[in-house]
Structures are given as C-alpha cells and as structure tokens.
Design a protein around this motif. Structure first.
Motif, PDB file in Angstrom:
ATOM      1  N   LEU A 341       0.908  -1.303   0.060  1.00 34.95           N
ATOM      2  CA  LEU A 341      -0.074  -0.002  -0.155  1.00 34.95           C
ATOM      3  C   LEU A 341       0.770   1.319  -0.036  1.00 34.95           C
ATOM      4  CD1 LEU A 341      -2.744  -1.021   2.522  1.00 34.95           C
ATOM      5  CD2 LEU A 341      -2.883  -0.864  -0.041  1.00 34.95           C
ATOM      6  N   ARG A 342       1.925   1.170   0.827  1.00 31.62           N
ATOM      7  CA  ARG A 342       2.763   2.378   0.836  1.00 31.62           C
ATOM      8  C   ARG A 342       3.631   2.577  -0.471  1.00 31.62           C
ATOM      9  NH1 ARG A 342       3.624   0.434   6.307  1.00 31.62           N
ATOM     10  NH2 ARG A 342       5.382  -0.630   5.526  1.00 31.62           N
ATOM     11  N   ARG A 343       3.890   1.507  -1.166  1.00 33.58           N
ATOM     12  CA  ARG A 343       4.535   1.926  -2.442  1.00 33.58           C
ATOM     13  C   ARG A 343       3.611   2.339  -3.470  1.00 33.58           C
ATOM     14  NH1 ARG A 343       6.966  -3.048  -1.085  1.00 33.58           N
ATOM     15  NH2 ARG A 343       5.644  -4.279  -2.317  1.00 33.58           N
ATOM     16  N   GLY A 344       2.238   1.844  -3.416  1.00 33.04           N
ATOM     17  CA  GLY A 344       1.259   2.411  -4.332  1.00 33.04           C
ATOM     18  C   GLY A 344       1.129   3.939  -4.147  1.00 33.04           C
ATOM     19  N   VAL A 345       0.977   4.188  -2.830  1.00 36.04           N
ATOM     20  CA  VAL A 345       0.474   5.660  -2.568  1.00 36.04           C
ATOM     21  C   VAL A 345       1.731   6.322  -3.180  1.00 36.04           C
ATOM     22  CG1 VAL A 345       0.437   7.119  -0.959  1.00 36.04           C
ATOM     23  CG2 VAL A 345      -1.037   5.288  -0.837  1.00 36.04           C
ATOM     24  N   ALA A 346       3.018   5.793  -2.869  1.00 35.85           N
ATOM     25  CA  ALA A 346       4.246   6.694  -3.544  1.00 35.85           C
ATOM     26  C   ALA A 346       4.034   6.733  -5.017  1.00 35.85           C
ATOM     27  CB  ALA A 346       5.560   6.223  -2.765  1.00 35.85           C
ATOM     28  N   ALA A 347       4.036   5.907  -5.560  1.00 34.11           N
ATOM     29  CA  ALA A 347       3.929   5.995  -7.091  1.00 34.11           C
ATOM     30  C   ALA A 347       3.029   6.824  -7.718  1.00 34.11           C
ATOM     31  CB  ALA A 347       3.855   4.521  -7.487  1.00 34.11           C
ATOM     32  N   ARG A 348       1.620   6.742  -6.851  1.00 36.66           N
ATOM     33  CA  ARG A 348       0.386   7.685  -7.570  1.00 36.66           C
ATOM     34  C   ARG A 348       0.990   9.287  -7.047  1.00 36.66           C
ATOM     35  NH1 ARG A 348      -1.055   2.804  -7.091  1.00 36.66           N
ATOM     36  NH2 ARG A 348      -2.769   2.025  -8.374  1.00 36.66           N
ATOM     37  N   ARG A 349       1.586   9.285  -6.139  1.00 38.18           N
ATOM     38  CA  ARG A 349       1.895  10.735  -5.663  1.00 38.18           C
ATOM     39  C   ARG A 349       3.021  11.399  -6.840  1.00 38.18           C
ATOM     40  NH1 ARG A 349       3.321   9.911  -0.894  1.00 38.18           N
ATOM     41  NH2 ARG A 349       1.649  10.401   0.018  1.00 38.18           N
ATOM     42  N   VAL A 350       3.849  10.324  -7.157  1.00 38.34           N
ATOM     43  CA  VAL A 350       5.051  10.865  -8.272  1.00 38.34           C
ATOM     44  C   VAL A 350       4.149  10.957  -9.523  1.00 38.34           C
ATOM     45  CG1 VAL A 350       7.036  10.040  -9.754  1.00 38.34           C
ATOM     46  CG2 VAL A 350       6.859   9.626  -7.124  1.00 38.34           C
ATOM     47  N   SER A 351       3.285  10.353  -9.807  1.00 32.41           N
ATOM     48  CA  SER A 351       2.458  10.428 -11.119  1.00 32.41           C
ATOM     49  C   SER A 351       1.608  11.803 -11.104  1.00 32.41           C
ATOM     50  CB  SER A 351       1.450   9.342 -11.487  1.00 32.41           C
ATOM     51  OG  SER A 351       0.655   9.544 -12.594  1.00 32.41           O
ATOM     52  N   LEU A 352       1.041  12.230  -9.894  1.00 31.95           N
ATOM     53  CA  LEU A 352       0.197  13.370  -9.976  1.00 31.95           C
ATOM     54  C   LEU A 352       1.289  14.540  -9.881  1.00 31.95           C
ATOM     55  CD1 LEU A 352      -2.330  14.797  -9.273  1.00 31.95           C
ATOM     56  CD2 LEU A 352      -1.712  14.388  -6.901  1.00 31.95           C
TER      57      LEU A 352
END
Length: 534
Positions: A341-352
């Motif tokens: 979950l933490r890795r997924g949130v970080a990846a989406r923050r970078v994409s945003l």
C-alpha cells in the motif's frame, strides 16, 4: 255354337275332392314321371352335413334355387364332394317332400363344372382391389393399445353384439358406440359403408365422441348371407377409414373382401373384442409388478449411493489439512499488504506531481486562445448559415401554404371528421360521467340507510332513551343524574327536560305531546359513538 259345351261345375258340383295326401301324392307322381332322370348345371350354395351322414345343399343360378339331397350311401360313392361356390353338374331324379310341400333333387353324382359365378366375381373384385394396392401390408395401421371409445358396426338384435359387449366387459370395460345396420340382404352393403364413413366423420371433441377403433362384425352364414361384405363399396369404405378397423365377419373359415382391406382380421366377433382391448386384471398386475420393481430398484440405488458416499468420505482428507495452505498464503499476504500500500501511494504521488507540472498558466492561456479563435470563426459563419436556414424553411412554408390553399375541401373534411370524433367522445364522456354520478348517488343512499340503521336513533325506537345534563353531556351513572340540576331525556319522538321540581318538554322538530309526564323505566345500554341509552 258347339252343340256340347263343357260346363264348369260350381260350388258343390261334381268336382272330385282330394285330400292333402292324395294331392301331394299325385304331384309327386307327376314330377317323378316327367323328370325321372335329369342333369342340372348350377352353382352349389349352402351345404349342410348333419350327423346322420346325409348331405343337404342348394343348387342355384342367378334367378332360382333348387333344393338337393344326397343320402348317406350316395355321399359315400361320390368322387367329388360338393362345396359352396363350386359350379357343378348334378345328376339325379326329381321328387317331392310332402312334409314341407317342396320339390327337390335326389342327387346320385356330382361332377365339377368350373368355379362358381359368385366365386368368380369375388376373385375378380379381389384381383382388382389388390392391383390398386388396397391389400398392401404397409397400409395396415396398428391398433391403439387402450382405446377409450370403440365403434361397432353390426346388427343390434343379434347375438354378435351381445358377445362383443360381454367380452369387452370381462376384459376391459370401455365406452361402446353401436351403429345398427343390416348384416345381409340388399341394404347390407350400403348401410355398412355408410356406418364406417359416419364414424370417421365424427369430431374428436364433439358431443358424440369419435371411436379410437372400429369393429365390423357379423355371425356365420353362407356366401350369399355374407355377400354384402364382398361388395366393392364396403371394401373401399374400410380401406379409406382413418380409424383403425377390425373385421370380424363370419366364422374362422369364412373370408370376405373386407378381411383383406381391414387393418386386422379377427376369426370371430369375440376374438375381435379380445384384439381391441387388453385384459384389465393383467394390466393391473403388470403395473403392480412394475411398481414393486421400481421400489426395489430405488432402494438398491439409495443403498449403493450411500455406500459409495461413505467410501468417498473415508478417502477425503481432513478439513484442517485442506485449509492449511490457504491459511498460510493469507498470512503471507497480510504481512506484505502494508508495504504494498505504501509503495502504491508513493507511485501515484509521483504521477500526480508529473501531471501537475504540465498544467502551467502559459499552456492554459494558449489553449484558451485556440478555443477563442474557433468560437470567433463560428460566430462569423453563423449569420450566413442562419439566413440559409431561414430561406429553406420559408420556401417549405410557402410550398405547404400553396398546397393548403388548393385543398380546402380536404381540410374541411378532416376538420368535420375530427369534430364528429370529438362530439362522439364528448357524448361517451357525458354518459360515463352520468352513470358514475348515479352509481355514487345510489351508493351514498345505501350508506345513509346503513347509517340510519346503525345509529342510536334507531335504538330509541326499541324503548331506549339518552340522558344528558344541562350542559348536554351524556350521563351514564345514576349518581350523576342525582347530582344534576336538570336533565334532558331524549326519546324516539322528542326530548323531555326534567328539573328539580318540574318536567317540561324540550322543543324538537319531531316533538309531540308525551303520553305521560312520569319518567319511564329505561334500559341501560351504551350505543356506539352516542353515549348511554336508558
């Protein structure tokens, strides 16, 4: 004029009086003297052989029948025995039989002279119908196993119908329809053919049910007696029957044309009834046996499957072992889930962040300027497009205006038709409304009658009364009436006001002079929704 004239003696004259025996003997001598030895060519008709050994038969042609007899010794010496239908040359002498006042031929010898005329005609018809394919086996239809209705074509007064009904009653009682016909004579063929066609014309669902199988039956007899069933009209009617047909004409040795065209031939009428229906007791026994076998088979199947289930259940592993692997995988995934979950949130923050960097004010202003240019171009083209659209619609309007001007009659007819429809609908609406109002008025009147029946005023008519105090409150206890300064007692015909020292009648629309000022003894009751009744 002759000198001597024969005079016929009158009654009581000199004529000789013969006795019956004398006259029979004289006739016998005359016939035997004139026909002492004769040869007769004829067709053999009915043949009878009683236990005495003598033989009685008929010799006939197309117009006459001659009785013939051969004594026991003559029969033994004959080389050819006469059979019905044979064309023979009979040799013998003529005599009489005074006991029955008939003449007969005492036959010494019989010689064949070819097939009989009737048999030849029968063979000719048989060959013709066979050539047409009416005897073919593929035309035969199977009989229904359990018919509900059986049609019988026979004489209603003979022993044949009684035998058939008795046999059907013993084997399997069914509904029997009888079409009465003549079973010999000139009317036989026409009536039998009509009966077969009549049964076929019945409707399956009509008031008279259509038979499922037909039986054409007759008792035994000579070929002349059975000849009606050799007629072509009967054979063709039987062949054209849509209902399966059983022929039971004569005895087992008798054969007619209807036997060849029918679907089944029975040797006797009783056998025809046996062919038509099965034995009911046998069917019940078979059904009981099948039921017992079914119960046994179901029981064995249940036992076999129960044993199989027990065997399979012993081969299955324990439930805990089946879930051990899945439980372990669940624990592993539960440990890995937070990190994922933490890795997924970080990846989406970078994409945003990357997407937000592309949304700069300069880029947005350029996009807005492009859209503004497109809108400006459309605005320049809009007046011209509107003018063209208005012009096309004006032309269309002018065209329709011209058509309407040239067709006023059609418009008027359309308006008149619509006006008539409107008037008809208005009349129907008014009629429906009137009926609705009348229905509701009748219902309201019925409810009012019900209200009057259930109201307490109707109870007052039976000798009850309502007691109120001066304020108009209903009083239900004697103690309340004693403490009240004045009372108002309502009867069926008015209200009576009672004070401490006097009683006066209260004004009412229905008030009349009371018969007695003395208060009457009242019955205590409390009507619904109105208070106490005395």
């Amino acid at each position: 004029m002759d000198l001597f004239e024969d005079e016929t003696p009158g009654p009581g004259g000199n004529a000789h009086e013969f006795t019956v025996s004398e006259l029979s003997g004289a006739v016998k001598k005359t016939i035997e003297g004139q026909f002492g030895y004769v040869r007769v060519r004829a067709e053999v008709g009915r043949v009878s052989r009683p236990r005495s050994g003598h033989m009685y038969f008929d010799l006939k042609d197309d117009r006459s029948v001659l009785a013939a007899v051969s004594w026991k010794g003559q029969v033994a010496r004959m080389q050819v025995q006469p059979e019905e239908g044979m064309e023979v040359i009979a040799t013998g002498r003529m005599t009489t039989f005074p006991g029955q006042s008939k003449y007969q031929l005492i036959v010494d010898n019989v010689e064949p002279a070819g097939a009989g005329a009737l048999m030849a005609l029968l063979e000719k018809r048989k060959a013709m119908l066979q050539a047409e394919g009416l005897f073919a086996a593929e035309r035969k239809r199977p009989l229904p196993y359990l018919p509900k209705v059986i049609g019988v074509v026979t004489s209603p007064s003979g022993a044949v119908i009684r035998d058939i009904l008795h046999r059907l009653r013993d084997r399997f009682p069914v509904h029997v329809l009888i079409w009465p016909v003549a079973v010999q004579g000139q009317r036989c063929a026409a009536e039998v053919a009509t009966a077969i066609e009549g049964f076929n014309r019945l409707s399956p669902n009509g008031p008279v049910p259509r038979p499922d199988v037909l039986i054409v039956a007759r008792g035994g007899g000579s070929i002349e007696d059975l000849w009606g069933f050799n007629e072509e009209v009967v054979a063709r009617a039987a062949a054209g029957s849509e209902i399966p047909l059983i022929s039971a004409v004569g005895h087992e040795t008798d054969t007619t044309l209807i036997d060849f065209v029918s679907d089944r031939r029975a040797p006797t009428p009783t056998a025809a009834a046996e062919l038509a229906v099965p034995v009911r007791t046998e069917l019940l026994g078979w059904a009981a046996d099948m039921q017992a076998r079914l119960v046994r088979a179901q029981g064995q199947a249940v036992l076999s499957r129960r044993q199989r289930l027990a065997d399979l259940s012993r081969a299955l592993p324990r439930p805990e072992r089946l879930t051990e692997s899945a439980r372990q995988r669940l624990d592993t995934w539960a440990d890995r889930l937070p990190n994922a979950l933490r890795r997924g949130v970080a990846a989406r923050r970078v994409s945003l962040s990357e997407t937000a960097g592309a949304l700069k004010p300069g880029v947005l202003r350029g996009r807005i300027a492009q859209e503004r240019q497109r809108v400006t171009g459309w605005a320049d083209r809009l007046p011209t497009a509107l003018d063209r659209g208005v012009s096309r619609r004006r032309e269309t309007l002018d065209l329709w205006t011209g058509r309407l001007a040239t067709q006023p009659a059609a418009m008027r007819r359309g308006l008149d038709r619509q006006r008539q429809d409107l008037d008809r609908l208005a009349a129907r609406f008014a009629d429906v409304a009137r009926r609705g109002v009348e229905t509701r008025r009748d219902r309201l009147a019925a409810l009012d009658r019900l209200r009057a029946t259930l109201g307490y005023e109707a109870t007052l008519e039976r000798g009850y009364a309502v007691v109120r105090d001066g304020a108009g409150q209903v009083m239900t206890r004697r103690a309340q009436a004693v403490e009240a300064a004045e009372l108002a007692i309502q009867f069926a015909d008015g209200t009576l006001a009672v004070g401490r020292g006097s009683a006066t009648e209260a004004p009412q629309p229905r008030a009349t002079e009371p018969k007695s000022a003395k208060p009457r003894t009242t019955k205590k009751d409390t009507p619904p929704e109105q208070g106490s009744l005395f």
